[in-house]
Write an enzyme that holds these catalytic residues in place. Sequence first.
Site, PDB file in Angstrom:
ATOM      1  CB  CYS A  50      -0.880  -0.064   1.227  1.00  0.00           C
ATOM      2  SG  CYS A  50      -0.156  -0.116   2.944  1.00  0.00           S
ATOM      3  CG  ASN A  51       2.364   2.840   2.987  1.00  0.00           C
ATOM      4  OD1 ASN A  51       1.703   3.634   2.724  1.00  0.00           O
ATOM      5  ND2 ASN A  51       2.303   2.418   4.178  1.00  0.00           N
ATOM      6  NE  ARG A  52       8.379   0.353   0.880  1.00  0.00           N
ATOM      7  CZ  ARG A  52       8.913   1.679   1.089  1.00  0.00           C
ATOM      8  NH1 ARG A  52       9.765   1.989   0.132  1.00  0.00           N
ATOM      9  NH2 ARG A  52       9.049   2.174   2.197  1.00  0.00           N
ATOM     10  CG  HIS A  96      15.738   1.994  -1.277  1.00  0.00           C
ATOM     11  ND1 HIS A  96      15.047   2.987  -0.397  1.00  0.00           N
ATOM     12  CD2 HIS A  96      14.665   1.187  -1.795  1.00  0.00           C
ATOM     13  CE1 HIS A  96      13.662   2.804  -0.899  1.00  0.00           C
ATOM     14  NE2 HIS A  96      13.608   1.876  -1.691  1.00  0.00           N
ATOM     15  CD  GLU A 111       6.233  -2.088   8.188  1.00  0.00           C
ATOM     16  OE1 GLU A 111       5.556  -2.883   8.513  1.00  0.00           O
ATOM     17  OE2 GLU A 111       6.398  -1.730   7.274  1.00  0.00           O
ATOM     18  CD  GLN A 117       3.649  -5.553   3.362  1.00  0.00           C
ATOM     19  OE1 GLN A 117       4.771  -4.693   3.493  1.00  0.00           O
ATOM     20  NE2 GLN A 117       2.372  -5.433   3.101  1.00  0.00           N
TER      21      GLN A 117
END
Length: 127
Positions: A50-52, A96, A111, A117
Site C-alpha cells: 500500500c505504501n510502495r 535502500h 514496523e 511482504q
Amino acid sequence: MSIFCFGLSHRTAGVEVRERLAVPVSALPEAFAQLKTIPGVTEGVIVSTCNRKEFYVTGEPADTSAPAFFGNFYRDFRAVDERHLFRLCASECVRHLFRVASGLESMVVGETEILGQLKCAYQHASG
C-alpha cells in the site's frame, strides 16, 4: 550486470498514484511475464504494498531512467507520474532494500510487516 531499483513510495507519491500503479498479488504472474519483456532485464522482484511500488531488477536495461522503466511496464503510465518516481543503482539500491526490510523507510518507522511482504515478493519471483 547491474542492479537497479525503480519505484515510488509514500514519500514520493500520494495514495491515488500508488493505488493506480499497484500490482495485486493475483496479478503477479502476469506482472512477472511483463517484467521479463523489458529489454535488458535479466531478473526481477516486484514489491507492491500500500505504501510502495518498487521493482528490483538486474541486467543492463537499454534506458535506465525511472520514467522509461515505468513506461515499459505500465500501459497506463502518465507523463505526470514521472515526478513521483525514483531510481537507485548498485550500492544505493542494496542500501535502500535493507532500509526497507528493516522498516526504516516505512510510514511507521520500525514496523515489521514489510519484512514479510519482501519475503513474499521474493517467493513469487523465484517460484
